[in-house]
Every structure is written in C-alpha cells, then in structure tokens.
Motif scaffolding. Sequence first.
Motif, PDB file in Angstrom:
ATOM      1  N   PRO A   1       0.818  -1.226   0.000  1.00 31.07           N
ATOM      2  CA  PRO A   1       0.000   0.000   0.000  1.00 31.07           C
ATOM      3  C   PRO A   1       0.846   1.269   0.000  1.00 31.07           C
ATOM      4  O   PRO A   1       0.493   2.255  -0.644  1.00 31.07           O
ATOM      5  CB  PRO A   1      -0.823  -0.106   1.287  1.00 31.07           C
ATOM      6  CG  PRO A   1      -0.881  -1.581   1.564  1.00 31.07           C
ATOM      7  CD  PRO A   1       0.437  -2.115   1.113  1.00 31.07           C
ATOM      8  N   LEU A   2       1.990   1.256   0.687  1.00 25.85           N
ATOM      9  CA  LEU A   2       2.862   2.431   0.729  1.00 25.85           C
ATOM     10  C   LEU A   2       3.423   2.726  -0.654  1.00 25.85           C
ATOM     11  O   LEU A   2       3.432   3.885  -1.108  1.00 25.85           O
ATOM     12  CB  LEU A   2       3.997   2.183   1.726  1.00 25.85           C
ATOM     13  CG  LEU A   2       4.921   3.352   2.014  1.00 25.85           C
ATOM     14  CD1 LEU A   2       4.169   4.484   2.676  1.00 25.85           C
ATOM     15  CD2 LEU A   2       6.071   2.890   2.924  1.00 25.85           C
ATOM     16  N   SER A   3       3.840   1.680  -1.357  1.00 29.09           N
ATOM     17  CA  SER A   3       4.388   1.858  -2.697  1.00 29.09           C
ATOM     18  C   SER A   3       3.309   2.340  -3.681  1.00 29.09           C
ATOM     19  O   SER A   3       3.544   3.258  -4.475  1.00 29.09           O
ATOM     20  CB  SER A   3       4.992   0.535  -3.184  1.00 29.09           C
ATOM     21  OG  SER A   3       5.448   0.648  -4.512  1.00 29.09           O
ATOM     22  N   LEU A   4       2.108   1.752  -3.598  1.00 25.16           N
ATOM     23  CA  LEU A   4       1.019   2.161  -4.495  1.00 25.16           C
ATOM     24  C   LEU A   4       0.595   3.607  -4.240  1.00 25.16           C
ATOM     25  O   LEU A   4       0.300   4.359  -5.180  1.00 25.16           O
ATOM     26  CB  LEU A   4      -0.182   1.227  -4.320  1.00 25.16           C
ATOM     27  CG  LEU A   4      -0.029  -0.194  -4.875  1.00 25.16           C
ATOM     28  CD1 LEU A   4      -1.244  -1.045  -4.509  1.00 25.16           C
ATOM     29  CD2 LEU A   4       0.149  -0.150  -6.392  1.00 25.16           C
TER      30      LEU A   4
ATOM     31  N   ARG B   1       2.381   6.104  -3.158  1.00 21.99           N
ATOM     32  CA  ARG B   1       3.380   7.042  -3.694  1.00 21.99           C
ATOM     33  C   ARG B   1       3.363   7.060  -5.218  1.00 21.99           C
ATOM     34  O   ARG B   1       3.526   8.120  -5.833  1.00 21.99           O
ATOM     35  CB  ARG B   1       4.754   6.649  -3.181  1.00 21.99           C
ATOM     36  CG  ARG B   1       4.978   7.020  -1.710  1.00 21.99           C
ATOM     37  CD  ARG B   1       6.280   6.482  -1.191  1.00 21.99           C
ATOM     38  NE  ARG B   1       6.573   6.981   0.160  1.00 21.99           N
ATOM     39  CZ  ARG B   1       7.381   6.378   1.008  1.00 21.99           C
ATOM     40  NH1 ARG B   1       7.976   5.230   0.655  1.00 21.99           N
ATOM     41  NH2 ARG B   1       7.602   6.889   2.194  1.00 21.99           N
ATOM     42  N   CYS B   2       3.135   5.912  -5.848  1.00 24.94           N
ATOM     43  CA  CYS B   2       3.151   5.862  -7.317  1.00 24.94           C
ATOM     44  C   CYS B   2       1.906   6.502  -7.921  1.00 24.94           C
ATOM     45  O   CYS B   2       1.997   7.200  -8.936  1.00 24.94           O
ATOM     46  CB  CYS B   2       3.276   4.411  -7.785  1.00 24.94           C
ATOM     47  SG  CYS B   2       4.883   3.648  -7.404  1.00 24.94           S
ATOM     48  N   SER B   3       0.761   6.274  -7.295  1.00 28.76           N
ATOM     49  CA  SER B   3      -0.510   6.752  -7.864  1.00 28.76           C
ATOM     50  C   SER B   3      -0.901   8.132  -7.360  1.00 28.76           C
ATOM     51  O   SER B   3      -1.705   8.832  -7.995  1.00 28.76           O
ATOM     52  CB  SER B   3      -1.626   5.765  -7.540  1.00 28.76           C
ATOM     53  OG  SER B   3      -1.876   5.725  -6.142  1.00 28.76           O
ATOM     54  N   GLY B   4      -0.353   8.508  -6.221  1.00 22.04           N
ATOM     55  CA  GLY B   4      -0.768   9.773  -5.614  1.00 22.04           C
ATOM     56  C   GLY B   4      -2.147   9.698  -4.986  1.00 22.04           C
ATOM     57  O   GLY B   4      -2.722  10.737  -4.621  1.00 22.04           O
ATOM     58  N   GLU B   5      -2.712   8.499  -4.844  1.00 17.63           N
ATOM     59  CA  GLU B   5      -4.038   8.322  -4.272  1.00 17.63           C
ATOM     60  C   GLU B   5      -3.964   7.517  -2.979  1.00 17.63           C
ATOM     61  O   GLU B   5      -3.066   6.699  -2.789  1.00 17.63           O
ATOM     62  CB  GLU B   5      -4.951   7.599  -5.262  1.00 17.63           C
ATOM     63  CG  GLU B   5      -5.167   8.363  -6.560  1.00 17.63           C
ATOM     64  CD  GLU B   5      -6.035   7.589  -7.530  1.00 17.63           C
ATOM     65  OE1 GLU B   5      -6.355   6.420  -7.226  1.00 17.63           O
ATOM     66  OE2 GLU B   5      -6.386   8.143  -8.588  1.00 17.63           O
ATOM     67  N   MET B   6      -4.950   7.769  -2.124  1.00 16.37           N
ATOM     68  CA  MET B   6      -5.005   7.079  -0.840  1.00 16.37           C
ATOM     69  C   MET B   6      -5.211   5.583  -1.053  1.00 16.37           C
ATOM     70  O   MET B   6      -5.998   5.163  -1.904  1.00 16.37           O
ATOM     71  CB  MET B   6      -6.129   7.659   0.015  1.00 16.37           C
ATOM     72  CG  MET B   6      -6.275   6.994   1.380  1.00 16.37           C
ATOM     73  SD  MET B   6      -7.564   7.776   2.397  1.00 16.37           S
ATOM     74  CE  MET B   6      -9.022   7.357   1.442  1.00 16.37           C
TER      75      MET B   6
ATOM     76  N   ARG C   1      -5.461   3.526   6.462  1.00 12.81           N
ATOM     77  CA  ARG C   1      -5.426   4.400   5.288  1.00 12.81           C
ATOM     78  C   ARG C   1      -4.018   4.974   5.148  1.00 12.81           C
ATOM     79  O   ARG C   1      -3.458   5.484   6.123  1.00 12.81           O
ATOM     80  CB  ARG C   1      -6.437   5.528   5.429  1.00 12.81           C
ATOM     81  CG  ARG C   1      -7.873   5.095   5.243  1.00 12.81           C
ATOM     82  CD  ARG C   1      -8.834   6.150   5.732  1.00 12.81           C
ATOM     83  NE  ARG C   1      -8.820   6.247   7.183  1.00 12.81           N
ATOM     84  CZ  ARG C   1      -9.354   7.229   7.890  1.00 12.81           C
ATOM     85  NH1 ARG C   1      -9.928   8.244   7.258  1.00 12.81           N
ATOM     86  NH2 ARG C   1      -9.318   7.231   9.207  1.00 12.81           N
ATOM     87  N   VAL C   2      -3.507   4.875   3.934  1.00 11.96           N
ATOM     88  CA  VAL C   2      -2.181   5.416   3.627  1.00 11.96           C
ATOM     89  C   VAL C   2      -2.390   6.595   2.691  1.00 11.96           C
ATOM     90  O   VAL C   2      -2.783   6.422   1.528  1.00 11.96           O
ATOM     91  CB  VAL C   2      -1.277   4.342   2.984  1.00 11.96           C
ATOM     92  CG1 VAL C   2       0.105   4.916   2.723  1.00 11.96           C
ATOM     93  CG2 VAL C   2      -1.194   3.108   3.893  1.00 11.96           C
ATOM     94  N   VAL C   3      -2.168   7.814   3.204  1.00 13.36           N
ATOM     95  CA  VAL C   3      -2.477   9.045   2.477  1.00 13.36           C
ATOM     96  C   VAL C   3      -1.173   9.700   2.026  1.00 13.36           C
ATOM     97  O   VAL C   3      -0.378  10.154   2.864  1.00 13.36           O
ATOM     98  CB  VAL C   3      -3.278  10.021   3.358  1.00 13.36           C
ATOM     99  CG1 VAL C   3      -3.700  11.240   2.551  1.00 13.36           C
ATOM    100  CG2 VAL C   3      -4.495   9.317   3.966  1.00 13.36           C
TER     101      VAL C   3
ATOM    102  N   GLY D   1       6.447  12.847  -1.182  1.00 13.23           N
ATOM    103  CA  GLY D   1       6.814  11.458  -0.937  1.00 13.23           C
ATOM    104  C   GLY D   1       6.495  10.980   0.459  1.00 13.23           C
ATOM    105  O   GLY D   1       6.533   9.770   0.722  1.00 13.23           O
ATOM    106  N   SER D   2       6.174  11.902   1.365  1.00 13.56           N
ATOM    107  CA  SER D   2       5.795  11.486   2.712  1.00 13.56           C
ATOM    108  C   SER D   2       4.356  10.990   2.703  1.00 13.56           C
ATOM    109  O   SER D   2       3.580  11.283   1.786  1.00 13.56           O
ATOM    110  CB  SER D   2       5.943  12.642   3.694  1.00 13.56           C
ATOM    111  OG  SER D   2       5.054  13.692   3.356  1.00 13.56           O
TER     112      SER D   2
END
Length: 622
Positions: free
Chosen positions: A367-370, A372-377, A393-395, A400-401
């Motif tokens: 989820p952390l990688s997705l 950052r790549c997509s810019g979506e939660m 939820r990973v926002v 990049g944070s």
Amino acid sequence: MAASAIGSPDRLAALTRSGLADHRSEEPFDRAARLATRVLGVPVSVLSAVGADRQDFKAQIGLGGWAARECGTPLSHSFCRHVVASGAPLRIEDARREPLFASNPAVEELNIVAYMGVPVRDRDGHVLGSFCAISDAPRAWTDDDLANLTDIAAGIESEIALRALAQAEKNQRETFRAVLDELPVGVVVAEVPGGRLALANQNAGAILGDDLQIGEVAEYARLGARHADGRRYRAGDYPLVRSAVAGEAIENEAMHYRRESGEVRQLHVSSRRIATHPPLAVASFVDVTEKLAAAEALAQRDRRLSRFHQTTGEGIIEIGADDRILSLNGRVREDLARLRGICDADPLIGDPIQSLEIEVTQGLGRPLSLARCSGEMQCYRHETAEGRHLDVRVVPDTDGSVLMVLRDVTEERRLAEGQQLLTQELNHRVKNLFAIVSGMVGMTARASATPAEMGRSLRDRIQALSRAHDMIRPVAGADPDASSGDVSVSALASTILSPHLTFESDTVMFEGPSVMLAASAATNMALLFHEMATNAAKHGALSVPDGVLRVTWAVDGPILVIDWVERGAPARPVPERAGFGTTLIGMVAESQLRGEVTRDWLEGGLHCRFRLPLAIVGGRSR
C-alpha cells in the motif's frame, strides 16, 4: 384567428399582462365607451376582454341587468368571442334573424338586437377582446359607423401599447436593480461631473451601513474611511469622486472603513466612468475582512490540526519519503506503551518504520508503494492477534511522505453484522407475505364473479394485511422475533373490524384477557378477523342496524379459545356448501395456525369458535 385560438395560451397570457380582465374602471377606457355611444348614437358600448370561458367588461356604457353588475358574462352569451375568433370586425343588423346568433341567450336576456364589434389587439398582434356598439333595435351599420368604431378602438390599442411599454420599462428597471442587488460586491453610482451619489445596491448598504446616505461631494468627508496607512480620506480622495470629477480609473485600492458602530471593514475598491447618457461613475468594492481573517485562521488551523493529531482516537503515523518516522500522535504512543511497554516514543522519531515492531506495519509495504506511485489514498484492513479490526489508510503527499491513519472498526463491524442479520430476517418476512398474497389472489379470482368484485375483495384483504403489518413492524437491532410493539388480540380485532362498522347503532363488544400475539400469527389472525367481519357485514349481524357482534377470548391451558357470536342477523338458511370466505377462514385457522374451527348456525346469527394452540400463535398473557 380560428375559434380554437380563443384558448391559446399565448393569447390568454397576453390578456393577463394587459390587465383588461380586472374589472377595474379606468378613465381612458370609460371615455372611449362614452365617445362611441355619442358618435354612433347607440345606447350601449362595451370594451370586452374575452377569456377562456367568459368575457369581462373593462368598460361599458348603457348596459343594465346582471351582466352590468357582474361586469361580464359567460361565453355562451358572448357576441365578442366571434370577433376574437375571426380577428375581424363583425356587423349584425338583427341578431334575431341571424341563424348563428338567434339562439344566443343574450338576445333575450340582455336585449341585444343590433351588434357591431371590432378586434382590440396588443402591440404583438394578439386579439385581446372586442370594442363594440350595441342597439336594442335593428340597425343597418354603415361603413362610416365601422370606421368611427375602428378609430376609437385604435385609441384603445394605443393606450394598451403605451401601458405595455411603461410596464416593460418598469420591468427593465426592476430587473436591473434586482441584478444589481444580487451582485456579490457593493456597487455605488455617482453623477458626472458633480460626484453626487445616485444609486447604491443592497450589498453596498450591507457593507457600509447607514453612513451611505450622502449627498454632495463635500459630505463624503464625514464618512469613516481611512487609507491603508491610517490617513483619513478627504472628500476628493474617494475613488468614486476621483472617477466622477477627473475620470480617473482605480483598481483594488485598499480602504479601511469604520462604521458608525465602530466596526472596521477592510475593502478593496475599484472605480471608473461609464459611457451612459448622462455619464455616470461606478465604484465597486469587495469586503475582504473575512478573507484576511481567513489567512490568519489558516495558520491557527495548522496549529489546531497538530493538536488534533495528538488527541484524536485514530492512530496517526507520519512517514517520510525515506520510510523513516516523522511523528507519532498520542493514540499510537498509547498503543506502544500498552503493547511494547515503551513509555517515551520520542527516541523512535527518525527510525525506520519497521522499528515500531507492531503488527499493522507488516502489511504496509505494498500500500505504501502504491500510494506514492498513484498519488491516491490506499486502504486495507488488518485483524490483530487480539481480534481487533483496524481500518488502515495510507495518504500520500506530494513530497513522498505519507500519513498512516489507523482506525479501530471492531465495534462498527459488529454493528454491521447485526444489521445484516436484521436484513435477512426482513427478507424472510417479506417472502412469507408474498406467499400469502399470492395464494389470496388465486383464491379470490376463483371465487369472484366479476373483476370489480375481485378487485374489491382483494383490496379489502390486502388492506387488512397492511393494517396488521403496521402493528408488527420489526425493530432494527432487536431480536429477530421481536416486533415494533406488543400486538394484542383486542387491538388487532378492533383494527380489522373498524372498516365494517357501517351503522351508527352497531353494537360490537370485545372481551377477554390481555393476550399478546407473535408477529407471524398476527398476520394470519388479521386475515381471519377480516373474513369473519366481511361475512358479517354482507349477510350477518353487521349488515343490519340492530345486529350485535360479541367477540370474546380466553386461555384454556395451552389453547387460545376465540368465540365469534352474532345476534340479530337476518334470517337465512344454513349454506349447503362452503363459500370462499369460509374456505379461507378454515385454511388460515387449521392450516396456518394449526387450530380447529366449529360453526353453529343458531337462530339470529352465527356462533363460530376457534381453538388455536398458544405455541403456534405465540399468545402470552400480560
């Protein structure tokens, strides 16, 4: 214009706008009617506005009787409607000899013999009505008569057109003012070159208050405006005055305006001349007090957000672009203290996220990688070893944070499962109800002689079901066998019987202990009571004024005993075969409720006894 055009929406709308149908006496139209009677030498002259179903007299001279009192007549009495329908003049020498008009009630009731009418149009060409001359004796109308009447009617049309133009101009002014008042900025208008205030919209008054009521330029000096550096505005300094006097164009000049109340508003003012006749200067100003306050509020919000992160019930972990911990809020610190015994988590700031060594971070990688790549939660669920359910939820942020937000949804999950269980129970009940109705439709169709009879019978039975259902609605979150309230035998019987009480002298008695029914049994009992009541209303005690119905019930061990006793019913032979109602009652009592039914046809009425197992009907005393 064809006769059907009398009811044309466009014509009727034009008639309404003209005001001719309002019966209000107005001198220009009354004068025209008087002039017509003198010029043409007739006793009666009328300006008639022809509507969809009647004609109204805007002006009339010489007309008597009820038509004069009511200022109009139905179209059945109207000669003028033919003028409107054709859009052309109409001359009648003797209506009594004209096949089209001889039968018109106005000939006899209003003594109309000779008639001449011409169309009255608005400026768009709609025929609004007729201007007519009337005589109670035959008359051969000449071309000069028609020309004179047409000329007077032209004056009426000119008056109507002038009024329409005046109304249009008024509407334009009102529209302009309404638009001006709806603008989200204050607007003031001044005369050129004097600078005298000519107009201000509502927003200007709302922003500047009562101080806005000024006259000559010299009076501007008393307004409480100051420059951004604190200097007070002199009369000639105001942007509106500078534009009016010198033609200067000003854009977004900062102004601090102090109202008489002492409140200070911060404004941005723009002003310029506009090429109107006469020329005007217009100033617009925007109140930016709240905007500037919002900037300060934004900074305060950031400070409050930081405090919120520390006090919210959700766990929040801020992770940098290098996967190191940037911050931990209070909830995460509490969990670290409870799970790992770490009372001071500050040393963990700057360490890799994996150093927290808590379960939820084990599934964080993808989820952390997705995020950052997509810019979506990104969201995922995690169940802890303790059986708790976490919504994670990973926002991501643009640098990049990310924020990792942990919410405990264990209780929500339990409530959702309960709601799902309730929904399944409702579906089960609805299916049972459909099965009952389906059987009812088939039996009613077989027993009914006509579609109308079937419709009435079926409608009554479904309404009985509906009333019973209203008494047994399930309560969300309750036990599946629970209902919206206790359903008693007494309440159910009185509810179902009430539509069948057709005589004021009905005597219906209910007597028995307080026995409560289960929801499923109440539905069947509703059908049973309905069929008994229907038969009594058709053939039994409820079909005559002196009939008496007594419904009693008692508990005999494991059996609920219900007695239905009718007295005073019309004499009738014992039925040789069971009808549909009797068959349905037997099906409900014996098949659905697993009970017994006995019937005795006594002198004066029916005695029917139902013995129903309490285990089936769910009966219980209260």
